[in-house]
Design an enzyme around this catalytic site. Structure first.
Site, mmCIF file in Angstrom:
data_model
loop_
_atom_site.group_PDB
_atom_site.id
_atom_site.type_symbol
_atom_site.label_atom_id
_atom_site.label_comp_id
_atom_site.label_asym_id
_atom_site.label_seq_id
_atom_site.Cartn_x
_atom_site.Cartn_y
_atom_site.Cartn_z
ATOM 1 N N GLN A 1 -18.469 -5.914 -1.235
ATOM 2 C CA GLN A 1 -17.377 -6.994 -2.343
ATOM 3 C C GLN A 1 -17.236 -8.129 -1.306
ATOM 4 O O GLN A 1 -16.365 -9.229 -1.793
ATOM 5 C CB GLN A 1 -16.229 -6.299 -2.048
ATOM 6 C CG GLN A 1 -15.323 -6.050 -1.734
ATOM 7 C CD GLN A 1 -13.781 -4.803 -1.866
ATOM 8 O OE1 GLN A 1 -14.584 -3.466 -2.475
ATOM 9 N NE2 GLN A 1 -12.962 -5.266 -2.109
ATOM 10 N N GLU B 1 -1.070 -4.221 -8.931
ATOM 11 C CA GLU B 1 -1.103 -4.984 -10.369
ATOM 12 C C GLU B 1 -1.210 -6.912 -9.637
ATOM 13 O O GLU B 1 -2.513 -8.038 -10.167
ATOM 14 C CB GLU B 1 -0.061 -5.818 -11.291
ATOM 15 C CG GLU B 1 0.419 -4.723 -12.107
ATOM 16 C CD GLU B 1 0.945 -4.579 -13.382
ATOM 17 O OE1 GLU B 1 1.813 -5.130 -12.846
ATOM 18 O OE2 GLU B 1 1.121 -3.396 -14.098
ATOM 19 N N HIS C 1 0.841 -1.212 0.326
ATOM 20 C CA HIS C 1 -0.315 -0.405 0.046
ATOM 21 C C HIS C 1 0.743 0.902 -0.327
ATOM 22 O O HIS C 1 1.206 2.030 -0.402
ATOM 23 C CB HIS C 1 -0.872 0.192 1.782
ATOM 24 C CG HIS C 1 -2.047 -1.180 1.351
ATOM 25 N ND1 HIS C 1 -1.761 -1.957 2.263
ATOM 26 C CD2 HIS C 1 -3.098 -1.233 0.287
ATOM 27 C CE1 HIS C 1 -3.083 -2.878 2.222
ATOM 28 N NE2 HIS C 1 -3.741 -2.432 1.449
ATOM 29 N N ASP D 1 -4.426 -7.371 -7.521
ATOM 30 C CA ASP D 1 -5.086 -7.939 -7.474
ATOM 31 C C ASP D 1 -5.221 -7.505 -8.914
ATOM 32 O O ASP D 1 -6.549 -6.304 -9.804
ATOM 33 C CB ASP D 1 -6.692 -7.063 -6.852
ATOM 34 C CG ASP D 1 -5.965 -7.104 -5.402
ATOM 35 O OD1 ASP D 1 -6.496 -8.070 -5.322
ATOM 36 O OD2 ASP D 1 -5.071 -6.607 -4.481
ATOM 37 N N SER E 1 -2.641 -8.061 2.994
ATOM 38 C CA SER E 1 -3.183 -7.409 4.763
ATOM 39 C C SER E 1 -3.394 -9.075 5.357
ATOM 40 O O SER E 1 -3.705 -9.557 6.465
ATOM 41 C CB SER E 1 -4.517 -6.957 4.920
ATOM 42 O OG SER E 1 -4.481 -5.548 3.849
ATOM 43 N N ARG E 2 -3.973 -9.978 4.148
ATOM 44 C CA ARG E 2 -4.711 -11.817 5.279
ATOM 45 C C ARG E 2 -3.213 -12.362 5.461
ATOM 46 O O ARG E 2 -3.400 -13.465 5.942
ATOM 47 C CB ARG E 2 -5.485 -12.259 3.634
ATOM 48 C CG ARG E 2 -6.363 -11.847 3.671
ATOM 49 C CD ARG E 2 -7.398 -12.183 2.538
ATOM 50 N NE ARG E 2 -8.594 -11.582 2.634
ATOM 51 C CZ ARG E 2 -9.222 -10.985 2.148
ATOM 52 N NH1 ARG E 2 -8.729 -10.451 0.717
ATOM 53 N NH2 ARG E 2 -10.598 -10.251 2.016
#
Ligand code: AMP
Length: 292
Positions: A60, A147, A36, A149, A185-186
């Protein structure tokens, strides 16, 4: 740094800013990591003012997905943005963006038929709808998307073209850990063992990329079989692995020669334990491509 949650106050503030220069915007769901932060640094090159949004968008997430347990370390995020000298943090509550009177949605098509669109029905509708709102609220001239995602990036590029929206979408390369795992983040959900195994995910895709670049007669099917084998051997459970052109994101048939495709990319989602990982790699040598 201004921290605001009212769409109307953001719009009024940005209207003043836009008399003096360009606005660059980075939408996020928070739990900010170096990926980020690189997007934000990039935004600073384009805008005289930079806005970052943190919004875990309920639209989402599917009913069985991790909306309620999605990490929300707000104070740490705020401090990181302050350190980067971001001009505005927009952090609305769901009711600020979706009041009870809310009715309209953006429905992307074709680009969302496969890959994550197939396994996450409604996901990209939620993404497109929230981005449409965020772009209108921030009135951004530029918006930076990762990119990592890639399907999301293409959906947003398509939406802004289809709706003649006056902003430029800037793609940013995937930021990775030293062993290749894309920052996410996961990733914090991974156990020590799962984190070690997770490194096999980008490595399997990178191996497919090297093979595609070195062997002009390799088929998509050969690459996909190799990736699936590598993942299974590492204890990573593939959800999908596909080769598609960047322009249409339609998975090609196994017998297709990768070298015959225009801008082929390999896309995959997989699970390490219960944590879902996604990644994608180009299957062409980027140095040989004319920059777009
Ligand atoms: P998220 O907070 O996961 O919704 O991501 C917000 C933005 O950061 C999206 O444009 C993502 O594609 C981008 N992003 C997330 N992780 C990475 C990464 N490892 N490298 C580059 N961009 C990323």
């Amino acid at each position: 740094m201004l921290t605001l949650n009212s769409p109307q106050v953001v719009q009024e503030t940005v209207l003043r800013w836009k008399r003096e220069g360009k606005v660059a915007f980075v939408p996020t769901m928070g739990a900010l990591h170096e990926g980020h932060l690189q997007l934000i640094r990039r935004a600073k090159h384009y805008g005289t003012r930079v806005i970052v949004s943190i919004f875990v968008n309920p639209l989402q997430f599917g009913p069985k997905e991790d909306l309620s347990k999605y990490p929300r370390p707000f104070e740490q995020d705020e401090a990181k943005l302050q350190e980067l000298d971001v001009d505005m943090l927009f952090s609305p509550e769901p009711v600020d963006l979706y009041p009870p009177s809310f009715r309209t949605r953006v429905i992307p098509s074709l680009l969302t038929d496969h890959l994550c669109g197939k396994s996450r029905p409604g996901h990209f509708e939620g993404v497109a709808t929230v981005c449409m709102k965020l772009f209108n609220i921030t009135q951004a001239d530029f918006a930076v998307f990762g990119e990592k995602d890639f399907q999301q990036l293409r959906v947003i590029q398509q939406m802004t073209a289809d709706f003649n929206m006056p902003l430029t979408i800037l793609p940013h390369p995937t930021v990775r850990e030293e062993d290749g795992l894309a920052l996410s983040s996961r990733n914090r959900y991974l156990s020590k063992e799962q984190r070690v195994a997770a490194a096999s995910f980008p490595q399997a895709l990178a191996r497919a990329r090297s093979r595609a670049i070195e062997d002009g007669s390799v088929t998509a099917g050969a690459l996909l079989a190799q990736v699936r084998q590598d993942l299974t051997a590492a204890g990573i459970e593939p959800e999908y692995v596909d080769v598609a052109s960047e322009s249409d994101l339609q998975p090609v048939l196994p017998e297709t020669y990768v070298a015959a495709l225009s801008q082929p990319r390999i896309f995959a989602a997989a699970r390490a334990g219960t944590t879902r990982l996604i990644d994608n790699w180009t299957l062409y040598s980027e140095q040989n491509e004319t920059p777009s």
